[in-house]
Design a protein around this motif. Structure first.
Motif, short mmCIF file in Angstrom:
data_model
loop_
_atom_site.label_atom_id
_atom_site.label_comp_id
_atom_site.label_asym_id
_atom_site.label_seq_id
_atom_site.Cartn_x
_atom_site.Cartn_y
_atom_site.Cartn_z
N ALA A 120 17.78 -46.86 -25.92
CA ALA A 120 19.16 -46.39 -25.76
C ALA A 120 19.95 -47.29 -24.83
N ARG A 121 19.25 -47.94 -23.89
CA ARG A 121 19.92 -48.74 -22.87
C ARG A 121 19.13 -50.01 -22.63
N VAL A 180 23.49 -47.07 -26.90
CA VAL A 180 24.12 -45.76 -26.69
C VAL A 180 25.64 -45.87 -26.71
N ASP A 209 13.61 -39.66 -23.82
CA ASP A 209 14.99 -39.61 -23.33
C ASP A 209 15.86 -40.64 -24.04
N HIS A 210 15.26 -41.71 -24.57
CA HIS A 210 16.04 -42.72 -25.31
C HIS A 210 16.61 -42.15 -26.61
N ARG A 259 17.02 -39.12 -27.47
CA ARG A 259 17.88 -37.98 -27.18
C ARG A 259 19.24 -38.43 -26.67
N MET A 260 19.27 -39.50 -25.88
CA MET A 260 20.56 -40.06 -25.46
C MET A 260 21.35 -40.55 -26.67
N GLU A 300 22.66 -37.57 -28.70
CA GLU A 300 23.79 -36.93 -28.03
C GLU A 300 25.05 -37.76 -28.22
#
Length: 254
Positions: A137-138, A184, A209-210, A212-213, A216
């Motif tokens: 995600a980042r 993201v 968390d990747h 899911r970010m 979202e």
């Protein structure tokens, strides 16, 4: 069919086209089925067995374009680990269109997963659906041991030597300048193009968390599949999962 495509910045990209299971002469509507353009992960290339396996499964659902990112395999240039690779994907997508396919779906894994997100965000209207598997995600994430090893490979001269001679991957020595749009940040710009995010709950590179970010950030236009027991990228994506991705793409891209 195998050829070298030329990117907008002049890099030759080793590329392969497979028309898939559909024979155009016998099926007048065949060109309405998607052409899948596969963006492999870091240190992969068009001839790697795991890339060919994924291509073979998707070929049951449409045509397939595979290619080696810059710095990988027989392609020219040096890897920028997800930055300029957007130009490589753009050349492959344009090739699929030039072959007469009305619908093009990009399917990316890990580094390629981040590239398909940025390509769709930066080139609106060029693809009909996007599938991103095991993507970060980042940027600059070092929270897992595999990612710390990857950063050593990319940032250290001795690491780049290992990449060149051990992994057939030539890595650029320069840092990003400017830093490219992050995955993201790219995701909201993809709408209304259908987006599928796929991630394993045992991914050793990027924890949950990747995805899911990313989900979202995608909002209502994105779909997230968290796959039980799956690890990272092409090696962990079994044939049944790749077939499900093919079915999803056919239903969305048409």
């Amino acid at each position: 069919m195998r050829t070298f495509l030329c990117t907008a910045d002049g890099i030759p990209i080793d590329s392969v086209y497979d028309p898939g299971a559909v024979v155009y002469e016998k099926h007048p509507k065949a060109r309405a089925v998607p052409a899948f353009v596969i963006a492999h992960g870091f240190t992969g290339d068009v001839d790697r067995p795991h890339v060919r396996r994924v291509a073979g499964v998707l070929a049951r659902h449409g045509a397939v374009v595979t290619f080696s990112f810059r710095g990988h395999g027989a392609s020219g240039g040096r890897s920028t680990v997800g930055d300029k690779e957007v130009l490589d994907l753009a050349a492959a997508v344009e090739w699929a269109r030039s072959l007469g396919h009305a619908h093009v779906v990009t399917v990316g894994f890990s580094m390629g997963g981040s590239v398909v997100l940025r390509h769709a965000a930066l080139n609106p209207g060029t693809v009909d659906a996007v599938v991103s598997v095991s993507a970060p995600a980042r940027w600059y994430y070092r929270g897992t041991a595999p990612m710390r090893r990857l950063h050593w490979l990319v940032t250290r001269p001795e690491g780049r030597l290992v990449g060149r001679y051990g992994l057939r991957t030539r890595i650029h020595h320069r840092e990003w300048d400017p830093v490219p749009l992050s995955p993201v940040e790219a995701v909201p710009k993809i709408a209304p193009v259908p987006l599928l995010l796929v991630h394993g709950d045992r991914d050793g590179y990027f924890p949950l968390d990747h995805p899911r970010m990313l989900a979202e950030a995608a909002g209502d236009h994105g779909e997230l599949w968290v796959e039980p027991g799956m690890g990272h990228a092409e090696h962990a994506a079994g044939d049944a999962l790749v077939a499900r991705i093919g079915h999803w793409a056919v239903s969305r891209a048409g």
